[in-house]
Design a protein around this motif. Sequence first.
Motif, PDB file in Angstrom:
ATOM      1  N   MET A 283       0.851  -1.183   0.000  1.00  0.00           N
ATOM      2  CA  MET A 283       0.000   0.000   0.000  1.00  0.00           C
ATOM      3  C   MET A 283       0.890   1.237   0.000  1.00  0.00           C
ATOM      4  O   MET A 283       1.819   1.340   0.786  1.00  0.00           O
ATOM      5  N   ARG A 284       0.586   2.172  -0.892  1.00  0.00           N
ATOM      6  CA  ARG A 284       1.389   3.390  -0.997  1.00  0.00           C
ATOM      7  C   ARG A 284       0.700   4.565  -0.325  1.00  0.00           C
ATOM      8  O   ARG A 284      -0.510   4.675  -0.345  1.00  0.00           O
ATOM      9  N   CYS A 285       1.517   5.447   0.250  1.00  0.00           N
ATOM     10  CA  CYS A 285       1.002   6.702   0.805  1.00  0.00           C
ATOM     11  C   CYS A 285       0.828   7.705  -0.329  1.00  0.00           C
ATOM     12  O   CYS A 285       1.539   7.635  -1.334  1.00  0.00           O
ATOM     13  N   PRO A 286      -0.065   8.657  -0.171  1.00  0.00           N
ATOM     14  CA  PRO A 286      -0.191   9.712  -1.181  1.00  0.00           C
ATOM     15  C   PRO A 286       1.122  10.486  -1.309  1.00  0.00           C
ATOM     16  O   PRO A 286       1.926  10.537  -0.380  1.00  0.00           O
ATOM     17  N   ALA A 287       1.329  11.086  -2.449  1.00  0.00           N
ATOM     18  CA  ALA A 287       2.568  11.821  -2.707  1.00  0.00           C
ATOM     19  C   ALA A 287       2.627  13.153  -1.962  1.00  0.00           C
ATOM     20  O   ALA A 287       3.686  13.742  -1.846  1.00  0.00           O
ATOM     21  N   ARG A 288       1.522  13.633  -1.460  1.00  0.00           N
ATOM     22  CA  ARG A 288       1.498  14.906  -0.746  1.00  0.00           C
ATOM     23  C   ARG A 288       2.148  14.762   0.624  1.00  0.00           C
ATOM     24  O   ARG A 288       2.013  13.746   1.286  1.00  0.00           O
TER      25      ARG A 288
ATOM     26  N   ARG B 277       2.879   7.152   7.218  1.00  0.00           N
ATOM     27  CA  ARG B 277       3.917   7.227   6.190  1.00  0.00           C
ATOM     28  C   ARG B 277       5.244   6.657   6.699  1.00  0.00           C
ATOM     29  O   ARG B 277       5.933   5.940   5.978  1.00  0.00           O
ATOM     30  N   ALA B 278       5.599   6.961   7.945  1.00  0.00           N
ATOM     31  CA  ALA B 278       6.850   6.454   8.517  1.00  0.00           C
ATOM     32  C   ALA B 278       6.808   4.931   8.662  1.00  0.00           C
ATOM     33  O   ALA B 278       7.800   4.252   8.383  1.00  0.00           O
ATOM     34  N   ARG B 279       5.670   4.395   9.086  1.00  0.00           N
ATOM     35  CA  ARG B 279       5.558   2.937   9.239  1.00  0.00           C
ATOM     36  C   ARG B 279       5.629   2.220   7.892  1.00  0.00           C
ATOM     37  O   ARG B 279       6.207   1.145   7.799  1.00  0.00           O
ATOM     38  N   LEU B 280       5.012   2.790   6.888  1.00  0.00           N
ATOM     39  CA  LEU B 280       5.034   2.154   5.574  1.00  0.00           C
ATOM     40  C   LEU B 280       6.398   2.251   4.906  1.00  0.00           C
ATOM     41  O   LEU B 280       6.716   1.450   4.043  1.00  0.00           O
ATOM     42  N   ALA B 281       7.188   3.224   5.315  1.00  0.00           N
ATOM     43  CA  ALA B 281       8.523   3.404   4.746  1.00  0.00           C
ATOM     44  C   ALA B 281       9.512   2.350   5.244  1.00  0.00           C
ATOM     45  O   ALA B 281      10.538   2.114   4.639  1.00  0.00           O
ATOM     46  N   ARG B 282       9.169   1.712   6.362  1.00  0.00           N
ATOM     47  CA  ARG B 282      10.072   0.695   6.941  1.00  0.00           C
ATOM     48  C   ARG B 282      10.090  -0.554   6.138  1.00  0.00           C
ATOM     49  O   ARG B 282       9.330  -1.072   5.525  1.00  0.00           O
TER      50      ARG B 282
END
Length: 70
Positions: free
Chosen positions: A1-6, A65-70
């Motif tokens: 799952m991706r976070c929005p680019a904003r 966003r930080a959790r998904l970046a891991r």
Amino acid sequence: MRCPARSPRVAALVSAGLSWAIEFAQLGEIPPVLRPLLGSTFNPPDLLWYAVGAGVACAVHTVTRARLAR
């Protein structure tokens, strides 16, 4: 799952700004067709709560966003 680019800050500022704009528009005449969507009564405390909501959304966005970046 991706976070929005904003960025979270941009998303929060835009959403709070739009909410404030709608609230201040209520000081004027809202067409009857739009009243159910936009409301018709200006309420100053709403301005505070829009900012609080945008801040909470910004925090949740940042953490997600930080959790998904891991």
